[in-house]
Design a protein around this motif. Structure first.
Motif, PDB file in Angstrom:
ATOM      1  N   PRO A  71       0.821  -1.209   0.000  1.00 50.83           N
ATOM      2  CA  PRO A  71       0.000   0.000   0.000  1.00 50.83           C
ATOM      3  C   PRO A  71       0.855   1.260   0.000  1.00 50.83           C
ATOM      4  CG  PRO A  71      -0.748  -1.535   1.686  1.00 50.83           C
ATOM      5  CD  PRO A  71       0.546  -2.064   1.149  1.00 50.83           C
ATOM      6  N   GLY A  72       0.394   2.278  -0.688  1.00 53.79           N
ATOM      7  CA  GLY A  72       1.081   3.566  -0.674  1.00 53.79           C
ATOM      8  C   GLY A  72       1.949   3.858  -1.874  1.00 53.79           C
ATOM      9  N   GLY A  73       2.201   2.885  -2.718  1.00 54.16           N
ATOM     10  CA  GLY A  73       3.044   3.105  -3.891  1.00 54.16           C
ATOM     11  C   GLY A  73       2.243   3.528  -5.112  1.00 54.16           C
ATOM     12  N   GLY A  74       2.940   3.648  -6.219  1.00 49.02           N
ATOM     13  CA  GLY A  74       2.296   4.053  -7.468  1.00 49.02           C
ATOM     14  C   GLY A  74       1.294   3.035  -7.976  1.00 49.02           C
ATOM     15  N   ALA A  75       1.640   1.751  -7.891  1.00 50.03           N
ATOM     16  CA  ALA A  75       0.720   0.707  -8.354  1.00 50.03           C
ATOM     17  C   ALA A  75      -0.531   0.673  -7.477  1.00 50.03           C
ATOM     18  CB  ALA A  75       1.404  -0.655  -8.348  1.00 50.03           C
ATOM     19  N   ASP A  76      -0.360   0.918  -6.171  1.00 48.02           N
ATOM     20  CA  ASP A  76      -1.504   0.954  -5.263  1.00 48.02           C
ATOM     21  C   ASP A  76      -2.423   2.116  -5.614  1.00 48.02           C
ATOM     22  OD1 ASP A  76      -3.090   0.349  -2.904  1.00 48.02           O
ATOM     23  OD2 ASP A  76      -2.167   2.124  -2.024  1.00 48.02           O
ATOM     24  N   ALA A  77      -1.853   3.285  -5.842  1.00 50.85           N
ATOM     25  CA  ALA A  77      -2.657   4.455  -6.202  1.00 50.85           C
ATOM     26  C   ALA A  77      -3.412   4.212  -7.504  1.00 50.85           C
ATOM     27  CB  ALA A  77      -1.765   5.689  -6.329  1.00 50.85           C
ATOM     28  N   PHE A  78      -2.718   3.645  -8.502  1.00 50.68           N
ATOM     29  CA  PHE A  78      -3.370   3.350  -9.772  1.00 50.68           C
ATOM     30  C   PHE A  78      -4.467   2.305  -9.581  1.00 50.68           C
ATOM     31  CE2 PHE A  78      -3.794   0.962 -13.732  1.00 50.68           C
ATOM     32  CZ  PHE A  78      -4.178   1.990 -14.578  1.00 50.68           C
ATOM     33  N   GLY A  79      -4.194   1.272  -8.782  1.00 42.26           N
ATOM     34  CA  GLY A  79      -5.196   0.235  -8.530  1.00 42.26           C
ATOM     35  C   GLY A  79      -6.433   0.789  -7.860  1.00 42.26           C
ATOM     36  N   ARG A  80      -6.251   1.720  -6.939  1.00 44.59           N
ATOM     37  CA  ARG A  80      -7.401   2.326  -6.254  1.00 44.59           C
ATOM     38  C   ARG A  80      -8.194   3.229  -7.191  1.00 44.59           C
ATOM     39  NH1 ARG A  80      -7.419   0.774  -1.124  1.00 44.59           N
ATOM     40  NH2 ARG A  80      -5.467  -0.098  -0.370  1.00 44.59           N
TER      41      ARG A  80
ATOM     42  N   ILE B 264      -1.158  -7.313  -2.184  1.00 48.40           N
ATOM     43  CA  ILE B 264      -0.383  -8.507  -1.838  1.00 48.40           C
ATOM     44  C   ILE B 264       1.030  -8.290  -2.372  1.00 48.40           C
ATOM     45  CG2 ILE B 264      -0.182 -11.007  -2.041  1.00 48.40           C
ATOM     46  CD1 ILE B 264      -3.196 -11.104  -2.576  1.00 48.40           C
ATOM     47  N   ALA B 265       1.918  -7.848  -1.487  1.00 53.98           N
ATOM     48  CA  ALA B 265       3.292  -7.558  -1.892  1.00 53.98           C
ATOM     49  C   ALA B 265       4.179  -8.778  -1.694  1.00 53.98           C
ATOM     50  CB  ALA B 265       3.830  -6.394  -1.071  1.00 53.98           C
ATOM     51  N   GLY B 266       5.269  -8.820  -2.438  1.00 52.28           N
ATOM     52  CA  GLY B 266       6.275  -9.849  -2.244  1.00 52.28           C
ATOM     53  C   GLY B 266       6.573 -10.662  -3.474  1.00 52.28           C
ATOM     54  N   ALA B 267       7.816 -11.074  -3.558  1.00 46.91           N
ATOM     55  CA  ALA B 267       8.314 -11.946  -4.635  1.00 46.91           C
ATOM     56  C   ALA B 267       8.038 -11.375  -6.024  1.00 46.91           C
ATOM     57  CB  ALA B 267       7.741 -13.341  -4.504  1.00 46.91           C
ATOM     58  N   ALA B 268       8.179 -10.067  -6.158  1.00 46.79           N
ATOM     59  CA  ALA B 268       8.013  -9.376  -7.441  1.00 46.79           C
ATOM     60  C   ALA B 268       6.671  -9.674  -8.106  1.00 46.79           C
ATOM     61  CB  ALA B 268       9.172  -9.708  -8.386  1.00 46.79           C
ATOM     62  N   GLY B 269       5.626  -9.789  -7.300  1.00 49.10           N
ATOM     63  CA  GLY B 269       4.285 -10.020  -7.839  1.00 49.10           C
ATOM     64  C   GLY B 269       3.880 -11.473  -7.961  1.00 49.10           C
ATOM     65  N   THR B 270       4.803 -12.384  -7.726  1.00 48.34           N
ATOM     66  CA  THR B 270       4.515 -13.812  -7.884  1.00 48.34           C
ATOM     67  C   THR B 270       3.468 -14.291  -6.879  1.00 48.34           C
ATOM     68  OG1 THR B 270       6.765 -14.141  -8.668  1.00 48.34           O
ATOM     69  CG2 THR B 270       5.559 -16.100  -8.013  1.00 48.34           C
ATOM     70  N   ILE B 271       3.537 -13.796  -5.663  1.00 54.31           N
ATOM     71  CA  ILE B 271       2.563 -14.208  -4.648  1.00 54.31           C
ATOM     72  C   ILE B 271       1.163 -13.740  -5.044  1.00 54.31           C
ATOM     73  CG2 ILE B 271       1.881 -13.957  -2.230  1.00 54.31           C
ATOM     74  CD1 ILE B 271       4.895 -13.633  -1.600  1.00 54.31           C
ATOM     75  N   ALA B 272       1.054 -12.501  -5.501  1.00 55.00           N
ATOM     76  CA  ALA B 272      -0.247 -11.956  -5.901  1.00 55.00           C
ATOM     77  C   ALA B 272      -0.830 -12.731  -7.082  1.00 55.00           C
ATOM     78  CB  ALA B 272      -0.104 -10.484  -6.261  1.00 55.00           C
ATOM     79  N   ILE B 273      -0.013 -13.007  -8.075  1.00 58.14           N
ATOM     80  CA  ILE B 273      -0.509 -13.726  -9.243  1.00 58.14           C
ATOM     81  C   ILE B 273      -0.845 -15.172  -8.868  1.00 58.14           C
ATOM     82  CG2 ILE B 273       0.039 -14.458 -11.598  1.00 58.14           C
ATOM     83  CD1 ILE B 273      -0.572 -11.405 -11.142  1.00 58.14           C
ATOM     84  N   GLY B 274      -0.122 -15.739  -7.904  1.00 64.64           N
ATOM     85  CA  GLY B 274      -0.468 -17.070  -7.397  1.00 64.64           C
ATOM     86  C   GLY B 274      -1.843 -17.072  -6.757  1.00 64.64           C
TER      87      GLY B 274
END
Length: 96
Positions: free
Chosen positions: A41-50, A69-79
């Protein structure tokens, strides 16, 4: 050459037919949609997502729940997305 041309033409015809018969359902969505954002939360991708979630919410007339869902360069989120039910109620923001 003739066989591959016929195969390509047949594949093109089948794709056009599939698009022609695809009918959107009038009852989607009937509950909130989850938007997975693969960053903290708080980054550019979060702002764009919101911002994206807000616009989607207005268009779909349903709440969009942003799940960071942060971590592992997006792998956790895509999982998480890969293991979600394939019903269209879990979507993800892809970042590079």
């Amino acid at each position: 050459m003739k066989h591959s041309l016929c195969s390509g033409f047949a594949a093109l015809c089948m794709s056009i037919a599939a698009v022609a018969f695809a009918q959107p359902t009038g009852d989607y969505p009937i509950r909130p949609v989850k938007l997975i954002v693969p960053s903290a939360p708080g980054g550019g991708a979060d702002a764009f997502g919101r911002l994206l979630g807000d616009q989607l919410s207005k268009r779909l007339k349903q709440p969009i729940v942003v799940d960071n869902i942060a971590g592992a360069a997006g792998t956790i989120a895509i999982g998480q997305l890969a293991h979600a039910r394939p019903d269209g109620y879990t979507i993800a923001l892809g970042t590079m």
